[in-house]
Design an enzyme around this catalytic site. Sequence first.
Site, PDB file in Angstrom:
ATOM      1  N   ARG A 549       0.793  -1.316  -0.020  1.00  0.00           N
ATOM      2  CA  ARG A 549      -0.014  -0.059  -0.088  1.00  0.00           C
ATOM      3  C   ARG A 549       0.877   1.231   0.168  1.00  0.00           C
ATOM      4  O   ARG A 549       1.890   1.228   0.508  1.00  0.00           O
ATOM      5  CB  ARG A 549      -0.931   0.216   1.423  1.00  0.00           C
ATOM      6  CG  ARG A 549      -2.140  -0.783   1.183  1.00  0.00           C
ATOM      7  CD  ARG A 549      -3.077  -0.553   2.326  1.00  0.00           C
ATOM      8  NE  ARG A 549      -2.390  -0.378   3.682  1.00  0.00           N
ATOM      9  CZ  ARG A 549      -2.807   0.167   4.764  1.00  0.00           C
ATOM     10  NH1 ARG A 549      -3.978   0.934   4.582  1.00  0.00           N
ATOM     11  NH2 ARG A 549      -2.375   0.198   5.899  1.00  0.00           N
ATOM     12  N   SER A 610       7.114  -4.950   7.528  1.00  0.00           N
ATOM     13  CA  SER A 610       6.506  -5.963   8.451  1.00  0.00           C
ATOM     14  C   SER A 610       7.370  -7.290   8.218  1.00  0.00           C
ATOM     15  O   SER A 610       6.676  -8.381   8.217  1.00  0.00           O
ATOM     16  CB  SER A 610       5.204  -6.278   8.461  1.00  0.00           C
ATOM     17  OG  SER A 610       4.407  -5.000   8.754  1.00  0.00           O
ATOM     18  N   ASP A 664       4.973  -2.568  12.614  1.00  0.00           N
ATOM     19  CA  ASP A 664       3.256  -2.426  12.766  1.00  0.00           C
ATOM     20  C   ASP A 664       2.807  -2.044  13.979  1.00  0.00           C
ATOM     21  O   ASP A 664       1.868  -1.351  14.355  1.00  0.00           O
ATOM     22  CB  ASP A 664       2.887  -3.403  11.967  1.00  0.00           C
ATOM     23  CG  ASP A 664       3.082  -5.002  12.641  1.00  0.00           C
ATOM     24  OD1 ASP A 664       3.711  -4.993  13.467  1.00  0.00           O
ATOM     25  OD2 ASP A 664       2.462  -5.991  12.095  1.00  0.00           O
TER      26      ASP A 664
END
Length: 924
Positions: A549, A610, A664
Amino acid sequence: MDSIGSLGLQQREGAPSSPQEGLPCPSNSSELVQECLQQFKVTGAQLQQIQTSLLDSMEQALKGQASPAPAVRMLPTYVGSTPHGTEQGDFVVLELGATGASLRVLWVTLTGIEGHKMEPRSQEFVIPEEVMLGPGQQLFDFAARCLSEFLDALPVGNQGLQLGFSFSFPCHQTGLDKSTLISWTKGFRCSGVEGQDVVQLLRDAIQRQGTYSIDVVAVVNDTVGTMMGCEPGVGPCEVGLVVDTGTNACYMEEARHVAVLDEDRGRVCISVEWGSFSDDGALGPVLTIFDHTLDHESLNLGAQRFEKMIGGLYLGELVRLVLAHLARCGVLFGGYLSPALLRQGGILLEHVAEMEDPSAGAARVHAILQDLGLNPRASDAEFVQQVCAAVCTRAAQLCAAALAAVLSRLQHSREQQTLQIAVATGGRVFERHPRFLSILKETVMLLAPECDVSFIPSVDGGGQGVAMVTAVAARLAAHRCLLEETLAPFRLTREQLAAVQAQMREAMAKGLQGEASSLRMLPTYVRATPDGSERGDFLALDLGGTNFRVLLVRVATGGVQITSQVYSIPECVAQGSGQQLFDHIVDCIVDFQQKQGLSGQSLPLGFTFSFPCRQLGLDQGILLNWTKGFNASDCEGQDVVCLLREAIRRRQAVELNVVAIVNDTVGTMMSCGYEDPHCEVGLIVGTGTNACYMEELRNVASVAGDSGHMCINMEWGAFGDDGSLSMLSTHFDASVDQASINPGKQRFEKMISGMYLGEIVRHTLLHLTSLGVLFRGQQTQRLQTRDIFKTKFLSEIESDSLALRQVRAILEDLGLSLTSDDALMVLEVCQAVSQRAARLCGAGVAAVVEKIRENRGLEELTVSVGVDGTLYKLHPHFSSLVAATVRELAPRCVVTFLQSEDGSGKGAALVTAVACRLAQMTCV
């Protein structure tokens, strides 16, 4: 039905001797016969009205609402399970009240093998009149002596025996083995028993006898015995129907619908007690002059009106009244009324069944009538057969309307378009009157066309059925012990949780000092949480799987606005060269900037990456190893921010200011921290689990400086990898660990996170199946398939809004064939596994908040925890269990849990925004 004895027909003082006093006799004999027969005809509309009215009475009684008219009682019998064919063992049955002035003792052996049945041994004992009318203790002592005498003839030895008690009198049952006598019937008048628990009275008598070790497991109604005595067919038998001297039905109701039980799960057998149904609106139109006379002459005027139209005790009497009327009018027997025709009880069910049998010729009907002292003419036999047929047909149709009400109730409560159900039938009317069942079936098909009903004759409701109730109770008790034993290790005590909290505190301290510890306590170089003054436009990147994203995050006075786009990362790129991967990422950023009109602008950028990293600064992160299907070359051991910056330089046309690489969990804390300045802890409980928190910089040995704060990424999934959690690990955890891609690692995570809970449940179910507790002990290939039991199923199964049938549907979709008992036990397994996970997570959070409180020397700490992850958000009870455990273990911390919105995107932007704010303050 158990109160039938009080309904016996007896001439009441002043009662008319026949229904025909004042009733004129038509001159035409044929007209009179047709008039009598017409009274017993019931229309389809009338049957539907009875069905509807009875169903309404049933539902009112289930809700505990008083009905204005005498209605059905809907008594829970506390039988919660039907047989499934594996029951085995020897059981003793004591029957009292089923056959009048006698009691019966049976020895029933259940083999648990389909088709292999052993005939029960039994002995009947006549009860002396002085015992029936004497003190209650005398009756129960007599029963205990009969038991001993019966057992003396068997090779029992010293074994403990389980007994089922069939007690066929009106009782108020409050448990499977607790039943209070309301009133004696059937000629019994023992003192000191009414209002007492008859099971306890029997236990006391057995103890006084002292010969055998006998445990009274269940007290059973004969209708329930009929249902339970039915041989299991394709599916379980869940309705019992008795038409004997009286009539009654029972069925398996959803326990949550029974107001007096206050139970949410499972099923319970309900005794409808429909003999007392007496809705004038529904029954009035079908009551004949003969029904009114029969009722008027009975000992219980106005009571059991429905039963008096159906029960075998009354069918012969109704026929007698009609025949007496026809004889009195000169249509039958030349006008002669014999003593049998004038005497109540002169015509019995046996007479009616035999005369009505179409195969009985005129000679047989003549013979029966002659035995009744009558001298029938040639035409009388046909008239008598027609009367018997009319009375019995109506009884079967009325019984069918009542059964259709029960079936409608079952179909509605289980929300099934077509109900497939087996009905066990019992009683002398079924046994001696074959046409009764065929009429019943035909009428049920008309009234409940959406129900596919199988009628199965019960083997022996009083003997086999009561033994089966006892066997099922014994099986459930044994299975309950095995289930509790299996789940006990998952049920952590406060002491165990406090020990986990203390061990985590110790591991935190060691990790912060750089000593050997299962907690790595990694500095993230995030030194502050948002204070609300952050402003500006920021870019955020979120790379953690096959989708990537890019986000534009606008932080303004009115809040945070996010615009984002998802880009896919092809497998060839994810597993190609590192240069190819990062060039693809930059291409996606450029595309996003062009679409948003940001080309040429150099916005601060936060990068959520991540994958396991060792962070050396806010914008420095060394990739330790790829996971999640990524395997791009020349990246492991490299600074991923440098790799991104090199790709930006290769594109030349784009300028990006990479400010921060973000974990995250930290993003989750920062995302919530913008809304709540007290948010200083981040928690992820999804596929994996982790936590971070704001530590005092002076406690972080690997970073220089003594003042200020530093966000620490705990990487707590690895807590316990040093063996410190071994005392909490079950052999199911060990199986899951051994089958994982990283045996011996991430032990805390494997007890908490969504990736593993479903597998822990599956291994537990396999174990319980091997013990015979679940799925009838039959192992299925489906259940042995790894990862079939997704963690999302735990969330669905444990949802309070789901009925048991929906839990069963979820499991059946997995290919598991199961009973309601199985569904309940699967639910308990899911609860035990998820509750342990939530409480361990809570113990970890308690360790963190207590550390913060002690760091700051506070008596009481007010702190918020930002949380993300599908398990935490979607499981119906996980979040509340975590919070409750934190309150229990950290009573001096007031902890608020906030669900994060987009920790990976919004959180990364806010880390960048805070870093920019701090940099500006430093410049000033």
